[in-house]
Design a protein around this motif. Structure first.
Motif, PDB file in Angstrom:
ATOM      1  N   ASN A   1       0.801  -1.329   0.005  1.00 52.03           N
ATOM      2  CA  ASN A   1       0.082  -0.058  -0.133  1.00 52.03           C
ATOM      3  C   ASN A   1       0.812   1.340   0.050  1.00 52.03           C
ATOM      4  N   CYS A   2       0.413   2.324  -0.639  1.00 49.81           N
ATOM      5  CA  CYS A   2       0.799   3.736  -0.586  1.00 49.81           C
ATOM      6  C   CYS A   2      -0.084   4.481   0.323  1.00 49.81           C
ATOM      7  N   TYR A   3       0.483   4.729   1.516  1.00 51.29           N
ATOM      8  CA  TYR A   3      -0.194   5.718   2.690  1.00 51.29           C
ATOM      9  C   TYR A   3       0.382   7.292   2.060  1.00 51.29           C
ATOM     10  N   ALA A   4      -0.509   8.039   1.489  1.00 53.41           N
ATOM     11  CA  ALA A   4      -0.066   9.461   1.165  1.00 53.41           C
ATOM     12  C   ALA A   4       0.095  10.036   2.533  1.00 53.41           C
ATOM     13  N   ARG A   5       1.138  10.980   2.473  1.00 49.94           N
ATOM     14  CA  ARG A   5       1.478  11.850   3.626  1.00 49.94           C
ATOM     15  C   ARG A   5       1.556  13.170   3.325  1.00 49.94           C
ATOM     16  N   ASN A   6       1.147  14.268   4.093  1.00 47.11           N
ATOM     17  CA  ASN A   6       1.537  15.531   3.721  1.00 47.11           C
ATOM     18  C   ASN A   6       0.733  15.972   2.767  1.00 47.11           C
ATOM     19  N   VAL A   7      -0.470  15.523   2.489  1.00 45.07           N
ATOM     20  CA  VAL A   7      -1.174  15.798   1.167  1.00 45.07           C
ATOM     21  C   VAL A   7      -2.258  17.088   1.233  1.00 45.07           C
ATOM     22  N   THR A   8      -1.996  17.945   0.515  1.00 47.73           N
ATOM     23  CA  THR A   8      -2.944  18.937   0.484  1.00 47.73           C
ATOM     24  C   THR A   8      -3.469  19.306  -1.038  1.00 47.73           C
ATOM     25  N   ILE A   9      -4.669  18.824  -1.352  1.00 45.42           N
ATOM     26  CA  ILE A   9      -5.428  19.322  -2.478  1.00 45.42           C
ATOM     27  C   ILE A   9      -6.811  19.766  -2.578  1.00 45.42           C
ATOM     28  N   GLN A  10      -6.532  21.252  -3.190  1.00 42.31           N
ATOM     29  CA  GLN A  10      -7.756  22.055  -2.710  1.00 42.31           C
ATOM     30  C   GLN A  10      -8.424  22.445  -4.211  1.00 42.31           C
ATOM     31  N   SER A  11      -7.980  21.642  -5.332  1.00 41.68           N
ATOM     32  CA  SER A  11      -8.131  22.284  -6.717  1.00 41.68           C
ATOM     33  C   SER A  11      -8.340  20.869  -7.520  1.00 41.68           C
ATOM     34  N   PRO A  12      -9.402  20.920  -8.390  1.00 37.55           N
ATOM     35  CA  PRO A  12      -9.724  19.605  -8.950  1.00 37.55           C
ATOM     36  C   PRO A  12      -8.626  19.423 -10.163  1.00 37.55           C
ATOM     37  N   ASP A  13      -7.765  20.141 -10.482  1.00 35.46           N
ATOM     38  CA  ASP A  13      -6.828  20.014 -11.623  1.00 35.46           C
ATOM     39  C   ASP A  13      -5.403  19.623 -11.014  1.00 35.46           C
ATOM     40  N   GLN A  14      -5.183  19.613  -9.835  1.00 36.50           N
ATOM     41  CA  GLN A  14      -3.835  19.224  -9.267  1.00 36.50           C
ATOM     42  C   GLN A  14      -3.330  17.765  -9.818  1.00 36.50           C
ATOM     43  N   LEU A  15      -2.274  17.675 -10.347  1.00 34.73           N
ATOM     44  CA  LEU A  15      -1.857  16.583 -11.003  1.00 34.73           C
ATOM     45  C   LEU A  15      -0.816  15.908 -10.401  1.00 34.73           C
ATOM     46  N   VAL A  16      -0.523  14.574 -10.125  1.00 35.54           N
ATOM     47  CA  VAL A  16       0.796  13.921  -9.584  1.00 35.54           C
ATOM     48  C   VAL A  16       1.521  13.897 -10.744  1.00 35.54           C
ATOM     49  N   ASP A  17       2.684  14.664 -10.369  1.00 34.15           N
ATOM     50  CA  ASP A  17       3.918  14.718 -11.093  1.00 34.15           C
ATOM     51  C   ASP A  17       4.895  13.861 -10.783  1.00 34.15           C
ATOM     52  N   SER A  18       5.189  13.448  -9.694  1.00 37.88           N
ATOM     53  CA  SER A  18       5.999  12.586  -9.221  1.00 37.88           C
ATOM     54  C   SER A  18       5.704  11.828  -7.921  1.00 37.88           C
ATOM     55  N   VAL A  19       6.297  10.852  -7.475  1.00 37.96           N
ATOM     56  CA  VAL A  19       6.100   9.987  -6.332  1.00 37.96           C
ATOM     57  C   VAL A  19       7.528  10.159  -5.616  1.00 37.96           C
ATOM     58  N   ASN A  20       7.395  10.784  -4.298  1.00 36.48           N
ATOM     59  CA  ASN A  20       8.722  10.633  -3.444  1.00 36.48           C
ATOM     60  C   ASN A  20       9.940  11.181  -4.397  1.00 36.48           C
ATOM     61  N   GLY A  21       9.511  12.264  -5.004  1.00 41.95           N
ATOM     62  CA  GLY A  21      10.545  13.270  -5.828  1.00 41.95           C
ATOM     63  C   GLY A  21      10.976  12.565  -7.014  1.00 41.95           C
ATOM     64  N   ASP A  22      10.727  11.452  -7.348  1.00 38.17           N
ATOM     65  CA  ASP A  22      10.894  10.644  -8.776  1.00 38.17           C
ATOM     66  C   ASP A  22       9.939  10.773  -9.536  1.00 38.17           C
ATOM     67  N   ASN A  23       9.710  11.373 -10.781  1.00 34.40           N
ATOM     68  CA  ASN A  23       8.944  11.568 -11.819  1.00 34.40           C
ATOM     69  C   ASN A  23       8.766  10.542 -12.910  1.00 34.40           C
ATOM     70  N   LYS A  24       9.846   9.484 -12.776  1.00 29.20           N
ATOM     71  CA  LYS A  24       9.938   8.467 -13.697  1.00 29.20           C
ATOM     72  C   LYS A  24       9.610   7.066 -12.951  1.00 29.20           C
ATOM     73  N   MET A  25       9.206   7.183 -11.605  1.00 32.84           N
ATOM     74  CA  MET A  25       8.945   5.907 -11.015  1.00 32.84           C
ATOM     75  C   MET A  25       7.592   5.339 -11.389  1.00 32.84           C
ATOM     76  N   THR A  26       7.845   3.815 -11.380  1.00 28.49           N
ATOM     77  CA  THR A  26       6.444   3.149 -11.850  1.00 28.49           C
ATOM     78  C   THR A  26       6.393   1.943 -10.877  1.00 28.49           C
ATOM     79  N   LEU A  27       5.358   2.147  -9.915  1.00 30.81           N
ATOM     80  CA  LEU A  27       5.094   1.319  -8.854  1.00 30.81           C
ATOM     81  C   LEU A  27       3.849   0.131  -9.189  1.00 30.81           C
TER      82      LEU A  27
END
Length: 220
Positions: free
Chosen positions: A38-64
């Motif tokens: 499981n990925c438990y998301a931490r320190n998340v703040t999403i207040q807009s419908p158009d916020q895109l996940v650009d990276s995970v843990n700082g790595d924008n090439k990661m595939t989990l």
């Protein structure tokens, strides 16, 4: 306004809405899918419908590909974070609880057709479209408890042929069904009382009665 300025503004908006998702990885056993990562998301703040996940843990090439569950608990997440599928393409469990979620549509969960568990309890949902699960027909466990649901606009449970757990609270029906044997009765009650109820219990019955009176008046 010049083309250059427009491009700069566009880039600013794009990167301004980019989200670096912070995951804490936890292995757990779940009776439907067994041992999962499981990925438990931490320190998340999403207040807009158009916020895109650009990276995970700082790595924008990661595939989990081995992450099966994604969970947001007690964070700020008013909307489903977009583009998670680029990093976690094989999710089977998805949960946002006590996160202030305000809205959800079938397109938010469509990227995950193999979902078997969906938990959206403790949020601020007021309205759900009847086709919400039309693209996620494998769902077995559904929890919509502790929202502010007033309107279910259609037969949301109809596509879910594999349900064995349903928990939600509506003005028309308060259900906690935790085994497959009670699902048929839930479907029956939901169909009779809730499929098009709005604002208060009995809306459908009232609407049908009003429609009948109107039809009779038109014949006069």
């Amino acid at each position: 306004m010049s083309l250059t300025i427009l491009l700069i503004l566009s880039l600013f908006i794009t990167f301004g809405n980019a989200l670096d998702l912070e995951c804490e990885y936890v292995n757990s056993n779940w009776y439907i899918v067994g041992t999962v990562k499981n990925c438990y998301a931490r320190n998340v703040t999403i207040q807009s419908p158009d916020q895109l996940v650009d990276s995970v843990n700082g790595d924008n090439k990661m595939t989990l590909e081995d992450v099966i569950g994604f969970w947001v608990e007690n964070e700020i997440c008013h909307y489903i974070p977009q583009k998670i599928v680029a990093f976690m393409p094989n999710l089977k469990a998805f949960g946002l609880s006590n996160a202030g979620l305000r809205t959800i549509s079938k397109f938010d969960i469509a990227p995950f057709p193999d979902l078997v568990r969906l938990a959206l309890y403790g949020n601020k949902l007021e309205y759900i479209d009847g086709d919400l699960f039309s693209l996620n027909t494998k769902i077995q466990s559904l929890n919509l408890e502790d929202n502010n649901l007033l309107v279910i606009n259609g037969p949301i449970l109809k596509p879910l042929k594999f349900l064995n757990q349903i928990i939600f609270v509506l003005p028309c029906l308060n259900i906690k069904c935790e085994y497959s044997g009670c699902v048929p009765e839930v479907n029956k009650e939901f169909s009779e009382k809730c499929e098009f109820d709005s604002i208060y219990p009995g809306f459908t019955k009232y609407f049908k009665s009003l429609k009948k009176v109107t039809e009779n008046c038109n014949r006069l």
